[in-house]
Design a protein around this motif. Structure first.
Motif, mmCIF file in Angstrom:
data_model
loop_
_atom_site.group_PDB
_atom_site.id
_atom_site.type_symbol
_atom_site.label_atom_id
_atom_site.label_comp_id
_atom_site.label_asym_id
_atom_site.label_seq_id
_atom_site.Cartn_x
_atom_site.Cartn_y
_atom_site.Cartn_z
ATOM 1 N N VAL A 219 8.192 -19.447 -29.100
ATOM 2 C CA VAL A 219 8.865 -18.209 -29.313
ATOM 3 C C VAL A 219 9.236 -17.384 -29.954
ATOM 4 O O VAL A 219 7.944 -16.598 -30.198
ATOM 5 N N ARG A 229 5.625 -15.644 -29.937
ATOM 6 C CA ARG A 229 4.131 -15.970 -30.609
ATOM 7 C C ARG A 229 4.477 -17.632 -29.409
ATOM 8 O O ARG A 229 5.256 -18.207 -29.924
ATOM 9 N N VAL A 230 3.006 -18.410 -30.020
ATOM 10 C CA VAL A 230 3.564 -20.243 -29.878
ATOM 11 C C VAL A 230 2.956 -20.987 -31.010
ATOM 12 O O VAL A 230 1.875 -20.597 -31.961
ATOM 13 N N TYR A 239 3.245 -22.707 -40.465
ATOM 14 C CA TYR A 239 4.246 -21.465 -40.856
ATOM 15 C C TYR A 239 5.280 -22.433 -41.317
ATOM 16 O O TYR A 239 5.872 -22.138 -42.065
ATOM 17 N N ALA A 242 4.622 -21.135 -45.212
ATOM 18 C CA ALA A 242 4.581 -20.178 -45.230
ATOM 19 C C ALA A 242 5.743 -19.695 -45.545
ATOM 20 O O ALA A 242 6.150 -19.262 -45.969
ATOM 21 N N ALA B 38 9.797 -16.490 -37.074
ATOM 22 C CA ALA B 38 8.808 -16.603 -35.577
ATOM 23 C C ALA B 38 7.932 -15.950 -36.249
ATOM 24 O O ALA B 38 6.969 -16.390 -36.064
ATOM 25 N N ARG B 39 8.504 -15.269 -37.293
ATOM 26 C CA ARG B 39 7.309 -14.313 -38.439
ATOM 27 C C ARG B 39 6.266 -14.528 -38.952
ATOM 28 O O ARG B 39 5.285 -14.240 -39.508
ATOM 29 N N PHE B 40 7.013 -16.170 -39.681
ATOM 30 C CA PHE B 40 6.049 -17.015 -39.772
ATOM 31 C C PHE B 40 4.828 -17.548 -39.249
ATOM 32 O O PHE B 40 4.018 -18.450 -40.148
ATOM 33 N N VAL B 41 5.258 -17.966 -38.213
ATOM 34 C CA VAL B 41 4.560 -18.652 -37.294
ATOM 35 C C VAL B 41 3.098 -17.184 -37.206
ATOM 36 O O VAL B 41 2.552 -16.195 -36.913
ATOM 37 N N THR B 42 1.715 -18.247 -37.600
ATOM 38 C CA THR B 42 0.415 -16.868 -37.796
ATOM 39 C C THR B 42 0.407 -16.130 -36.137
ATOM 40 O O THR B 42 -0.147 -17.352 -35.126
ATOM 41 N N PRO B 43 0.127 -15.368 -35.967
ATOM 42 C CA PRO B 43 -0.542 -15.297 -34.716
ATOM 43 C C PRO B 43 -1.715 -15.214 -34.141
ATOM 44 O O PRO B 43 -1.971 -15.712 -32.763
ATOM 45 N N ARG B 45 -2.622 -18.414 -33.959
ATOM 46 C CA ARG B 45 -2.419 -20.007 -33.383
ATOM 47 C C ARG B 45 -1.002 -19.226 -31.688
ATOM 48 O O ARG B 45 -1.017 -20.223 -31.477
ATOM 49 N N VAL B 46 -1.532 -17.836 -31.158
ATOM 50 C CA VAL B 46 -1.421 -18.185 -29.705
ATOM 51 C C VAL B 46 -1.989 -18.580 -29.207
ATOM 52 O O VAL B 46 -3.604 -18.512 -28.967
ATOM 53 N N SER B 47 -1.722 -20.085 -28.193
ATOM 54 C CA SER B 47 -3.462 -20.479 -27.416
ATOM 55 C C SER B 47 -3.030 -20.357 -26.099
ATOM 56 O O SER B 47 -1.789 -19.705 -25.561
#
Lengths: 287, 405
Positions: A219, A229-230, A239, A242, B38-43, B45-47
């Motif tokens: 995303v 970000r994934v 997510y 948060a 997307a800012r709320f996706v924890t960085p 968690r980039v897999s």
């Protein structure tokens, strides 16, 4: 052009009364801070030199040998502006179910309700540029506002804070419809300032169902396209938490500032959200 | 239901499975989607690469698989097998030779319950086998299993260079019903021996009968062959190279002679001790036009014949017995007459060897289901066409779905 017919039909009988007495020169449906000379009794005030003798209650004078003026409540209009956020993040998801389309629906519905009360109604939309429709009471306001909203697409040129400032200068009641992803603190501060100056402010936080439950995958934020970000299955839990925490914080700050907060989800009925907004003013009732 | 070309069906199934596998294991490039929050996706968690184990587009996968499956089935030409019926045994009755027709007819009637194919066109069974194969396909289309019996004297003339190849078309065992072979074709011949005056064959020939003025002359050379002999053969005569001792061009002299107690020529076996002084040359190739006209009882060739011009040359791999009265016996005289027959006479009437008869009979079940080729051809075409139309329709649907996803 969007079809606003069903929405307007559903909100036709709503009444949106001011939350507290307001200051206004024109007669309207809202209770004014001033006391006037209508037949309805409000209170007595001792006669002061210069008061018109026609307003002295002579019956009370006969009983008490003292001169009092009979006062009654006054009503005035409440200019209303709807501020619509049309930043790029509002154009999600693409198509008729976007947050921007929801914002348009809410704006048209609120303008219709305000206009039906006899209040001047207008709108400001901050997209690629700022488009302004000053509050008016003439017939056709709702259609003109709808046309302006439909012809304004999402973009990054207009400043939402500037649009909010325009609305604050030309209205006493304003509703900010936004996803708050462009920065919430400054916006809430402006709304609080408006409330402190005696106005009414509402914050409508628009969220899409896809943002509440996004599918897994890579995303990116349209306002920060350099970051990818994934979101995998494990990350979705974090997510969701948060995102929910942030919404709660915003709601708490908004209410603390005296600004009613409403969460509007794109999958829900826009008429129901309009009803919640006008009810949160504390003075709505069906005819 | 069965398929005329089943490998196309197998290929269609394999291609459809390959499409499913491709959808399952596709590692899609991470095309990022737009997500304003997307800012709320924890960085953290980039897999790394996410291999999706679920097919992303079931509808496209299904359409593509069905297209390949339908096309494969259409090309495989499906045909609905008719209901099974009683087995039928065809009979080939060989009337082409000079053998007893009545015996052939009686044996044919007893050999099977189906049609009797009376064969007179040629002494070779190749054409008869082809006719039987065609008849069997007609029967198979009607649901019958088919067996085959052949009534024939089974001489060398029954088998030509194509017979075994045609026989290979038949999937089951062929029952061989032998009848008595025709008598050898013997035109009167005069035999001339070029050798010593005390040659034992002179005595044998005098008893065997060699009428002067016979239309054919057979030459026996007891010494080495010379160009004159080859010229004689080329002019149409039979030249027999029968050395008193030693080998010939095709027979090598054996280091030590052994004794064999029988020799078979034209269906007749002479049982007597005969000295085997030569063996077939190791570099000899029987496929180059050389025919075996006599064998020892252990199967080893004892005499060979090959065409030379209009005639032939024969090579005898054993010595005529010098001692005893065997050369004067009726059995030896019969062998002598066979070895001194005109060119071609022996070839036609030599019996098939055991190996040749085993190859003709084959192995396997008594009855077999032949694959129908002509039966229900219209039905086959309609079903294949319908499957092709279905495949095209599915292909169109796949294009539409892919375009408007």
């Amino acid at each position: 052009m969007s079809d606003y017919g069903p929405l307007l039909e559903e909100v036709r009988r709503l009444r949106w009364r001011a939350g507290r007495p307001v200051t206004g020169a024109l007669p309207g449906a809202h209770q004014s801070r001033r006391r006037g000379a209508s037949a309805e009794f409000a209170e007595y005030r001792p006669y002061r030199q210069g008061d018109p003798l026609s307003r002295v209650d002579w019956k009370l004078f006969a009983r008490t040998d003292r001169a009092y003026l009979r006062l009654s409540p006054d009503r005035t209009v409440l200019p209303t502006m709807i501020v619509v956020d049309a930043s790029p993040s509002m154009d999600f998801p693409a198509g008729p179910g976007s947050k921007l389309e929801r914002a348009r629906q809410l704006a048209v519905g609120l303008v219709a309700v305000a206009h039906s009360e006899g209040d001047p109604a207008g709108a400001v939309i901050a997209g690629g540029r700022i488009a302004v429709f000053r509050p008016r009471t003439r017939g056709g306001v709702v259609g003109e506002v709808a046309q302006m909203l439909d012809h304004t697409s999402a973009g990054a040129g207009g400043s939402l804070t500037e649009a909010l400032g325009i609305a604050m200068r030309s209205s006493q009641r304003l509703v900010l419809v936004t996803d708050l992803l462009s920065g919430d603190e400054q916006l809430i501060a402006l709304l609080r300032a408006h409330v402190v100056r005696g106005g009414e402010a509402y914050l409508v936080h628009v969220v899409s169902t896809e943002e509440l439950e996004p599918p897994p995958g890579a995303v990116l934020d349209p306002e920060r396209p350099e970051e990818v970000r994934v979101l995998d299955d494990r990350g979705r839990t974090a997510y969701t938490r948060a995102f929910a925490d942030w919404r709660e914080q915003v709601a708490a700050r908004s209410r603390a500032a005296g600004v009613p907060y409403l969460l509007s989800i794109t999958g829900d009925s826009p008429a129901a959200d309009v009803r919640k907004i006008v009810v949160s003013g504390g003075m709505a009732a069906h005819r | 239901m069965t398929f005329l070309f089943p490998w196309f069906a197998v290929a269609g199934v394999a291609a459809a499975l390959a499409v499913v596998a491709a959808h399952l294991i596709t590692e899609r490039a991470r095309q990022p989607r737009t997500l304003p929050t997307a800012r709320f996706v924890t960085p953290a968690r980039v897999s790394s690469a996410m291999v999706e184990r679920r097919p992303r587009d079931l509808l496209l996968m299904t359409l593509r698989s069905l297209v390949l499956l339908a096309a494969g089935l259409a090309l495989a030409r499906p045909v609905f097998a008719p209901p099974a019926r009683e087995p039928v045994r065809l009979v080939i009755a060989d009337f082409a030779g000079a053998h007893d027709s009545a015996e052939v007819r009686d044996s044919a009637v007893a050999a099977g319950n189906g049609r009797v194919i009376e064969w007179r066109a040629s002494r070779s069974l190749t054409g008869a086998l082809l006719t039987a194969y065609t008849e069997a396909q007609e029967l198979a289309a009607r649901g019958h299993e088919v067996g085959l019996s052949v009534v024939s004297p089974f001489t060398a003339a029954s088998v030509d260079s194509a017979t075994l190849a045609v026989r290979a078309l038949w999937p089951s065992r062929i029952a061989l019903v032998p009848v008595a072979a025709p008598p050898p074709d013997r035109r009167a011949t005069s035999v001339v021996i070029r050798g010593a005056s005390d040659d034992v064959l002179l005595a044998s020939l005098s008893l065997a009968g060699s009428p002067p003025g016979a239309p054919d002359t057979v030459w026996i050379s007891r010494d080495a062959i010379d160009p004159a002999d080859a010229a004689l053969a080329a002019r149409g005569h039979a030249v027999v190279h029968w050395p008193r001792a030693g080998g010939t061009e095709l027979f090598d002299r054996a280091p030590t002679a052994d004794t064999s107690y029988g020799i078979a020529v034209e269906g007749y076996t002479l049982v007597a001790p005969l000295e085997r002084s030569a063996h077939l040359a190791s570099d000899h190739d029987t496929a180059t036009g050389v025919r075996v006209i006599a064998r020892w009882v252990d199967g080893e060739p004892a005499a060979l014949e090959r065409n030379v011009g209009a005639g032939c040359m024969r090579e005898i791999g054993f010595a005529a017995p010098e001692d005893g009265d065997l050369p004067l016996s009726s059995g030896f005289l019969r062998v002598l007459r066979s070895l001194t027959a005109p060119c071609g006479a022996m070839r036609r009437d030599t019996a098939l060897t055991t190996r040749e008869r085993a190859a003709l009979a084959g192995s396997g079940a008594e009855f077999a289901s032949l694959r129908p080729v002509r039966a229900g051809i219209s039905g086959v075409a309609v079903l294949s066409q319908a499957l092709l139309v279905l495949a095209l329709a599915l292909l169109a649907g796949e294009m539409v779905v892919r375009r408007f996803r």
